[in-house]
Design a protein around this motif. Structure first.
Motif: not given
Length: 236
Positions: A162-181, A184-191
């Motif tokens: 679900e979260e891989t699909e969410s990241i792929a679908l979004a124009s931007n992804v917003f995390a609440l902190c560096q740890a969450d960022r 999310l990059n471990l789930i799907k590496p992206t800039d």
């Protein structure tokens, strides 16, 4: 803005609902911005179909001005299961019932969709498929479910999908902190994963601007539910 979030109106039960309210309150603080909320609510015998959210409910949830109340509208979708936003919630019903609001959503003519967590992007995916909406989606990851502690392997795989699909679908992804960022990059590496801190409430902003005597102490309080996933000891 079109905001898609299971948790928004009372009874809220987690930090996700609080964070969503803060986000919407801040959006209304932008002059001339308009917000359309599609959220869940607790189903009952008398409440089985999507309900237009009255101004009184928005006011009790957000405590905003009369002028701001005129710039927000939305619907609540009754859900049989409440008090949870994990894979055991009514995420499928939320998405399918939200599609029945397609004419209202189309009439609002939002420029941007803000999807809260994977349950929000689920609705966006369904709306895009059923309505052919073309607006961009911003994925707000208030929780990285794939990294919850104490979950079974099948649950982890579900969240990863679900979260891989969410990241792929979004124009931007917003995390609440560096740890969450980093998660999310471990789930799907992206800039396209960015850190966006929760909006500061206006009353706290005014308090922070006040002059304090040099000797005055300032305290930071962290209020958390005692659950292994919250890792409370980190804040001690």
């Amino acid at each position: 803005f079109l905001v898609l979030s299971i948790e928004f109106i009372d009874p809220i039960f987690s930090g996700n609902g609080i964070a969503c309210r803060s986000l919407v309150r801040s959006l209304l603080g932008v002059p001339d911005s308009c917000v359309f909320v599609v959220c869940g609510c607790l189903a009952s015998v008398d409440l089985t179909k999507p309900l237009r959210i009255p101004s009184e409910t928005f006011q009790s949830s957000l405590s905003v001005s009369e002028e701001q109340l005129e710039r927000i509208e939305g619907f609540a979708v009754p859900l049989e299961k409440w008090y949870r936003t994990d894979m055991h919630c009514c995420y499928s019903d939320f998405a399918s019932e939200a599609c029945k609001l397609a004419p209202d959503i189309a009439h609002f003519k939002a420029d941007k969709c803000l999807a809260i967590d994977w349950t929000g992007t689920r609705v966006y995916r369904t709306l895009r498929k059923e309505m052919g909406i073309s607006m961009d989606a911003e994925y707000f990851a208030f929780c990285c479910y794939s990294f919850l502690s104490g979950i079974e392997e099948f649950e982890k795989q579900f969240y990863l999908d679900e979260e891989t699909e969410s990241i792929a679908l979004a124009s931007n992804v917003f995390a609440l902190c560096q740890a969450d960022r980093e998660k999310l990059n471990l789930i799907k590496p992206t800039d396209k994963v960015h850190i966006l801190l929760p909006p500061l409430r206006q009353d706290l902003h005014r308090l922070a601007l006040q002059d304090h005597p040099p000797a005055a102490r300032r305290f930071v309080t962290c209020c958390l539910r005692l659950h292994p996933s919250k890792n409370v000891e980190v804040f001690v």
